[in-house]
Design a protein around this motif. Structure first.
Motif, PDB file in Angstrom:
ATOM      1  N   UNK A 193       0.559  -1.403  -0.031  1.00  0.00           N
ATOM      2  CA  UNK A 193      -0.101  -0.393  -0.288  1.00  0.00           C
ATOM      3  C   UNK A 193       0.776   1.255  -0.184  1.00  0.00           C
ATOM      4  N   UNK A 194       2.145   0.964   0.603  1.00  0.00           N
ATOM      5  CA  UNK A 194       2.805   2.418   0.642  1.00  0.00           C
ATOM      6  C   UNK A 194       3.526   3.139  -0.751  1.00  0.00           C
ATOM      7  N   UNK A 195       3.890   1.066  -1.491  1.00  0.00           N
ATOM      8  CA  UNK A 195       4.707   1.697  -2.521  1.00  0.00           C
ATOM      9  C   UNK A 195       3.558   1.919  -3.824  1.00  0.00           C
ATOM     10  N   UNK A 196       2.523   2.120  -3.636  1.00  0.00           N
ATOM     11  CA  UNK A 196       1.796   1.839  -4.380  1.00  0.00           C
ATOM     12  C   UNK A 196       0.769   3.273  -4.456  1.00  0.00           C
ATOM     13  N   UNK A 197       0.652   3.658  -3.464  1.00  0.00           N
ATOM     14  CA  UNK A 197      -0.599   5.179  -3.692  1.00  0.00           C
ATOM     15  C   UNK A 197       0.652   6.691  -2.843  1.00  0.00           C
ATOM     16  N   UNK A 198       0.610   7.560  -3.738  1.00  0.00           N
ATOM     17  CA  UNK A 198       1.641   8.510  -2.645  1.00  0.00           C
ATOM     18  C   UNK A 198       0.776   8.940  -1.237  1.00  0.00           C
ATOM     19  N   UNK A 199       1.425   9.183  -0.849  1.00  0.00           N
ATOM     20  CA  UNK A 199       0.987   9.310   1.018  1.00  0.00           C
ATOM     21  C   UNK A 199       0.286  10.479   0.745  1.00  0.00           C
ATOM     22  N   UNK A 200       0.592  11.510   0.146  1.00  0.00           N
ATOM     23  CA  UNK A 200      -0.772  12.759   0.411  1.00  0.00           C
ATOM     24  C   UNK A 200      -1.890  11.850   0.001  1.00  0.00           C
ATOM     25  N   UNK A 201      -2.385  10.715  -0.839  1.00  0.00           N
ATOM     26  CA  UNK A 201      -3.436  10.585  -1.052  1.00  0.00           C
ATOM     27  C   UNK A 201      -3.926   9.532   0.490  1.00  0.00           C
ATOM     28  N   UNK A 202      -3.275   8.903   0.304  1.00  0.00           N
ATOM     29  CA  UNK A 202      -3.335   8.183   1.628  1.00  0.00           C
ATOM     30  C   UNK A 202      -3.830   8.848   2.974  1.00  0.00           C
ATOM     31  N   UNK A 203      -3.057   9.942   3.157  1.00  0.00           N
ATOM     32  CA  UNK A 203      -3.046  10.780   4.374  1.00  0.00           C
ATOM     33  C   UNK A 203      -5.168  11.796   3.876  1.00  0.00           C
ATOM     34  N   UNK A 204      -4.762  11.715   3.225  1.00  0.00           N
ATOM     35  CA  UNK A 204      -6.462  12.303   2.359  1.00  0.00           C
ATOM     36  C   UNK A 204      -7.532  10.706   3.137  1.00  0.00           C
ATOM     37  N   UNK A 205      -7.069   9.846   2.056  1.00  0.00           N
ATOM     38  CA  UNK A 205      -8.170   8.564   3.015  1.00  0.00           C
ATOM     39  C   UNK A 205      -7.720   8.448   4.466  1.00  0.00           C
ATOM     40  N   UNK A 206      -7.169   8.344   5.191  1.00  0.00           N
ATOM     41  CA  UNK A 206      -7.065   8.277   6.560  1.00  0.00           C
ATOM     42  C   UNK A 206      -7.897   9.394   7.334  1.00  0.00           C
TER      43      UNK A 206
END
Length: 82
Positions: A26-39
């Motif tokens: 998951x960390x490799x696949x998605x940009x951190x910005x997108x993960x932060x927003x989703x979280x």
């Protein structure tokens, strides 16, 4: 893999992947910005263990979580006049 109910929502699939998938992938696949927003937009979906992990992995402060929680409808404390 994460659309067992044939959901097509990209956001829903991302949340499911964060909750149930391989974290390294998951960390490799998605940009951190997108993960932060989703979280941050879906804090209510994460249990304590997942919440603690993603806060650390995405460098999210307790203050950011507190602000989102207080602002969020699902976590707000208000009484409704019936």
């Amino acid at each position: 893999m994460f659309n067992w109910d044939k959901v097509k929502s990209e956001r829903e699939l991302l949340i499911r992947e964060m909750l149930y998938g391989n974290v390294k992938e998951v960390l490799k696949k998605y940009p951190r910005k997108k993960l932060r927003e989703a979280f941050l937009k879906n804090l209510h979906r994460f249990d304590a263990k997942n919440r603690a992990f993603w806060k650390l992995a995405l460098n999210i402060s307790d203050e950011e979580v507190k602000e989102r929680t207080e602002r969020g409808f699902r976590k707000s404390s208000f009484f409704r006049d019936l």
